[in-house]
Design a protein around this motif. Structure first.
Motif, PDB file in Angstrom:
ATOM      1  N   GLY A   1      55.106  50.166  36.349  1.00 27.75           N
ATOM      2  CA  GLY A   1      54.154  49.103  36.105  1.00 27.75           C
ATOM      3  C   GLY A   1      52.759  49.431  36.592  1.00 27.75           C
ATOM      4  N   LEU A   2      51.867  48.475  36.386  1.00 25.72           N
ATOM      5  CA  LEU A   2      50.484  48.511  36.861  1.00 25.72           C
ATOM      6  C   LEU A   2      50.356  47.473  37.964  1.00 25.72           C
ATOM      7  N   TYR A   3      49.786  47.887  39.101  1.00 32.28           N
ATOM      8  CA  TYR A   3      49.671  47.000  40.250  1.00 32.28           C
ATOM      9  C   TYR A   3      48.254  47.045  40.819  1.00 32.28           C
ATOM     10  N   SER A   4      47.812  45.919  41.358  1.00 30.53           N
ATOM     11  CA  SER A   4      46.508  45.833  42.015  1.00 30.53           C
ATOM     12  C   SER A   4      46.695  45.272  43.411  1.00 30.53           C
ATOM     13  N   GLY A   5      45.931  45.825  44.385  1.00 29.41           N
ATOM     14  CA  GLY A   5      46.076  45.330  45.739  1.00 29.41           C
ATOM     15  C   GLY A   5      45.122  45.977  46.710  1.00 29.41           C
ATOM     16  N   THR A   6      45.499  45.987  47.974  1.00 27.07           N
ATOM     17  CA  THR A   6      44.627  46.501  49.025  1.00 27.07           C
ATOM     18  C   THR A   6      45.449  47.249  50.077  1.00 27.07           C
ATOM     19  N   THR A   7      44.723  48.010  50.928  1.00 22.43           N
ATOM     20  CA  THR A   7      45.361  48.701  52.050  1.00 22.43           C
ATOM     21  C   THR A   7      44.956  48.033  53.357  1.00 22.43           C
TER      22      THR A   7
END
Length: 256
Positions: free
Chosen positions: A48-54
């Motif tokens: 899949g395609l995922y968006s986020g942060t570290t």
């Protein structure tokens, strides 16, 4: 005997009201010719395609292909629109767990190509959360991401054809790369200004992504990888590696 004009008018009005009510009840579409919604694609493992942060303040665009190959693009710290590298490697997905022991981090902040491992948990079409560890420095970065349904849209060269203003960088970069205009033709041919690279783009059979091949420098060196285009931001991300993964090419740009 024919109906009176008054009775005919009343019957016509009743038929119109009944038809409108039926159409409204069916969502404003014809009862018998209603277009079905697009079929949801079946995903494999963590795909899949995922968006986020570290935890270090970087913004992520993470891609996991159907064969569990990953590409994780990351921004500069606290600068979400400034892309500063990507991870690439093969992995394995099993029962909600994803692992990769051969990832490479192409960092364009002066660190070059770093050996990396990735460990994550996933819930299909929901989340992909975990960490990556740089083996040479034993530094660990954790991340949380959410699934993006844009992965299920159909890609097409007619969608990405055009010119993008951005930068092209390799592993020796310290703060990005030279400004370049990258153009993709209607047939998928890639050309660039201010950069010795040409190439091709092709829509992938699964996932809203593109297979990218670049040929750079003299003599030519081939780089292969992935392209991801966001129709909302009009941003194109390209991450490629040479076969031995000792170097790569990273492009980030906005469609003009």
């Amino acid at each position: 005997m024919s109906a009176s004009p008054l009775l005919s008018a009343v019957l016509s009005a009743c038929a119109a009201i009944a038809g409108a009510s039926l159409l409204s009840a069916c969502g404003g579409q014809d009862l018998f010719f209603k277009t079905p919604p697009p079929a949801s694609i079946t995903l494999t493992g963590a795909e899949g395609l995922y968006s986020g942060t570290t935890n270090t303040g970087r913004t992520l665009t993470a891609l996991v292909l159907e064969d569990s190959t990953h590409y994780v693009f990351y921004s500069a710290i606290n600068q979400p629109t400034l892309i500063r590298g990507f991870l690439q490697g093969t992995g394995a997905s099993l029962n909600g767990s994803y692992t990769s022991s051969n990832s490479r981090d192409l960092n364009i902040e002066g660190l070059g190509v770093l050996a990396t491992t990735v460990s994550a948990s996933y819930v299909q079409k929901k989340t992909f959360n975990g960490s990556w560890n740089t083996t040479t420095t034993n530094q660990t970065v954790t991340f949380t991401t959410n699934y993006d349904t844009a992965y299920e849209a159909k890609p097409g060269l007619d969608i990405i054809a055009g010119t993008y203003n951005g930068f092209l960088a390799e592993s020796t970069a310290v703060a990005g790369g030279p400004v370049t205009n990258l153009t993709i033709s209607s047939t998928g041919a890639i050309t660039m200004t201010n950069a010795p690279c040409t190439g091709t783009a092709a829509a992938r059979a699964k996932g809203n992504l593109y297979t990218i091949t670049l040929s750079c420098n003299t003599p030519a060196v081939t780089f292969t990888g992935i392209g991801q285009y966001d129709t909302t931001s009009r941003r194109l991300l390209i991450g490629t590696m040479r076969e031995d993964r000792t170097n790569g090419r990273l492009f980030a740009g906005t469609k003009l």
